[in-house]
Design a protein around this motif. Structure first.
Motif, PDB file in Angstrom:
ATOM      1  N   UNK A 132      17.593 -20.896   9.675  1.00 61.32           N
ATOM      2  CA  UNK A 132      17.587 -20.745   8.237  1.00 61.32           C
ATOM      3  C   UNK A 132      18.054 -22.076   7.691  1.00 61.32           C
ATOM      4  N   UNK A 133      17.549 -22.637   6.766  1.00 57.74           N
ATOM      5  CA  UNK A 133      16.576 -22.157   5.780  1.00 57.74           C
ATOM      6  C   UNK A 133      15.118 -22.301   6.247  1.00 57.74           C
ATOM      7  N   UNK A 155      21.239 -29.224  13.378  1.00 59.46           N
ATOM      8  CA  UNK A 155      20.074 -30.026  13.760  1.00 59.46           C
ATOM      9  C   UNK A 155      18.903 -29.207  14.310  1.00 59.46           C
ATOM     10  N   UNK A 156      19.190 -28.118  15.041  1.00 61.00           N
ATOM     11  CA  UNK A 156      18.106 -27.334  15.637  1.00 61.00           C
ATOM     12  C   UNK A 156      17.598 -26.226  14.713  1.00 61.00           C
ATOM     13  N   UNK A 157      18.125 -26.160  13.518  1.00 67.06           N
ATOM     14  CA  UNK A 157      17.702 -25.166  12.529  1.00 67.06           C
ATOM     15  C   UNK A 157      16.517 -25.738  11.755  1.00 67.06           C
ATOM     16  N   UNK A 158      15.355 -25.725  12.401  1.00 69.21           N
ATOM     17  CA  UNK A 158      14.174 -26.387  11.852  1.00 69.21           C
ATOM     18  C   UNK A 158      13.041 -25.373  11.750  1.00 69.21           C
ATOM     19  N   UNK A 159      12.828 -24.859  10.540  1.00 69.93           N
ATOM     20  CA  UNK A 159      11.746 -23.929  10.262  1.00 69.93           C
ATOM     21  C   UNK A 159      11.017 -24.463   9.033  1.00 69.93           C
ATOM     22  N   UNK A 160       9.866 -25.079   9.262  1.00 65.10           N
ATOM     23  CA  UNK A 160       9.139 -25.721   8.173  1.00 65.10           C
ATOM     24  C   UNK A 160       7.656 -25.402   8.248  1.00 65.10           C
ATOM     25  N   UNK A 161       7.059 -25.268   7.081  1.00 60.60           N
ATOM     26  CA  UNK A 161       5.613 -25.154   6.925  1.00 60.60           C
ATOM     27  C   UNK A 161       5.197 -26.385   6.132  1.00 60.60           C
ATOM     28  N   UNK A 162       4.406 -27.243   6.749  1.00 58.91           N
ATOM     29  CA  UNK A 162       3.975 -28.485   6.113  1.00 58.91           C
ATOM     30  C   UNK A 162       2.482 -28.363   5.815  1.00 58.91           C
ATOM     31  N   UNK A 163       2.114 -28.439   4.543  1.00 54.35           N
ATOM     32  CA  UNK A 163       0.718 -28.224   4.158  1.00 54.35           C
ATOM     33  C   UNK A 163       0.191 -29.400   3.346  1.00 54.35           C
ATOM     34  N   UNK A 164      -0.985 -29.853   3.750  1.00 54.30           N
ATOM     35  CA  UNK A 164      -1.674 -30.940   3.071  1.00 54.30           C
ATOM     36  C   UNK A 164      -2.773 -30.328   2.194  1.00 54.30           C
ATOM     37  N   UNK A 165      -2.911 -30.829   0.991  1.00 53.06           N
ATOM     38  CA  UNK A 165      -3.957 -30.382   0.067  1.00 53.06           C
ATOM     39  C   UNK A 165      -4.838 -31.580  -0.265  1.00 53.06           C
ATOM     40  N   UNK A 166      -6.156 -31.399  -0.154  1.00 50.24           N
ATOM     41  CA  UNK A 166      -7.071 -32.528  -0.324  1.00 50.24           C
ATOM     42  C   UNK A 166      -7.596 -32.690  -1.745  1.00 50.24           C
ATOM     43  N   UNK A 167      -7.285 -31.770  -2.631  1.00 52.78           N
ATOM     44  CA  UNK A 167      -7.733 -31.868  -4.017  1.00 52.78           C
ATOM     45  C   UNK A 167      -9.090 -31.244  -4.260  1.00 52.78           C
ATOM     46  N   UNK A 188      13.804 -21.381   1.133  1.00 51.42           N
ATOM     47  CA  UNK A 188      14.405 -20.049   1.135  1.00 51.42           C
ATOM     48  C   UNK A 188      15.639 -20.119   2.016  1.00 51.42           C
ATOM     49  N   UNK A 189      16.777 -19.668   1.476  1.00 56.33           N
ATOM     50  CA  UNK A 189      18.028 -19.743   2.218  1.00 56.33           C
ATOM     51  C   UNK A 189      18.968 -18.641   1.766  1.00 56.33           C
ATOM     52  N   UNK A 190      19.980 -18.414   2.571  1.00 57.71           N
ATOM     53  CA  UNK A 190      20.964 -17.402   2.202  1.00 57.71           C
ATOM     54  C   UNK A 190      21.737 -17.854   0.974  1.00 57.71           C
ATOM     55  N   UNK A 205      18.128 -10.231   5.220  1.00 59.23           N
ATOM     56  CA  UNK A 205      16.735 -10.552   4.913  1.00 59.23           C
ATOM     57  C   UNK A 205      16.085 -11.488   5.933  1.00 59.23           C
ATOM     58  N   UNK A 206      16.749 -11.753   7.053  1.00 55.10           N
ATOM     59  CA  UNK A 206      16.230 -12.694   8.044  1.00 55.10           C
ATOM     60  C   UNK A 206      16.079 -12.039   9.406  1.00 55.10           C
ATOM     61  N   UNK A 207      14.957 -12.306  10.064  1.00 63.96           N
ATOM     62  CA  UNK A 207      14.752 -11.976  11.468  1.00 63.96           C
ATOM     63  C   UNK A 207      14.143 -13.206  12.121  1.00 63.96           C
ATOM     64  N   UNK A 208      14.774 -13.678  13.175  1.00 63.00           N
ATOM     65  CA  UNK A 208      14.324 -14.892  13.850  1.00 63.00           C
ATOM     66  C   UNK A 208      13.563 -14.600  15.141  1.00 63.00           C
ATOM     67  N   UNK A 209      13.182 -13.370  15.320  1.00 62.31           N
ATOM     68  CA  UNK A 209      12.410 -12.981  16.496  1.00 62.31           C
ATOM     69  C   UNK A 209      12.925 -11.700  17.108  1.00 62.31           C
ATOM     70  N   UNK A 210      12.120 -11.122  17.957  1.00 57.49           N
ATOM     71  CA  UNK A 210      12.436  -9.888  18.670  1.00 57.49           C
ATOM     72  C   UNK A 210      12.634  -8.698  17.745  1.00 57.49           C
ATOM     73  N   UNK A 211      12.252  -8.801  16.488  1.00 58.43           N
ATOM     74  CA  UNK A 211      12.426  -7.690  15.561  1.00 58.43           C
ATOM     75  C   UNK A 211      13.877  -7.380  15.252  1.00 58.43           C
TER      76      UNK A 211
END
Length: 134
Positions: free
Chosen positions: A1-2, A35-47, A72-74, A115-121
């Motif tokens: 998180x975040x 440092x290992x808390x890395x959850x990112x969605x990187x999106x490129x938009x071409x216009x 999004x964070x606590x 509001x967070x689940x990091x895996x395994x349900x």
């Protein structure tokens, strides 16, 4: 998180990764994100096929280097901490990716530990009785 989502117009892979690094480092600098808390969605938009729309709201003169950053964070950070985070992201985005601070738009969405689940349900941050799940 975040959880971080970065949307950039006409950004190549190097710029996207530099923006991701800027946000990650700013989160570490201002809110102590590990440092290992890395959850990112990187999106490129071409216009063309994928578009970002922006205006000059509040007199900020944005251009096609605009970057939208959603985090999004606590809940629990003070207004001063949030301001420091915004400043640090803008500084590092400029330093790492050459993005002008005026082109950085940031939103924070806060939620609770449950509001967070990091895996395994599992809700790793909290069981129903208030204990942390393993």
């Amino acid at each position: 998180m975040p959880l971080v989502r970065i949307d950039a117009l006409n950004a190549d892979s190097d710029r996207l990764h530099a923006l991701g690094r800027a946000v990650h480092d700013a989160l570490a600098d201002t809110i102590g994100s590990p440092p290992d808390d890395l959850f990112q969605i990187l999106a490129r938009h071409d216009g063309d096929r994928s578009v970002l729309r922006y205006g000059q709201y509040l007199g900020v003169r944005r251009d096609d280097d605009v970057v939208f950053i959603g985090i999004t964070l606590r809940a629990g950070r003070t207004p001063d901490t949030k301001r420091a985070l915004y400043r640090r992201i803008a500084e590092l985005a400029h330093e790492y990716a050459g993005t002008e601070p005026r082109n950085i738009l940031i939103t924070l969405t806060e939620n609770a530990s449950i509001d967070w689940s990091f895996g395994h349900g599992l809700a790793q941050y909290q069981l129903g009785d208030g204990r942390a799940e393993l």
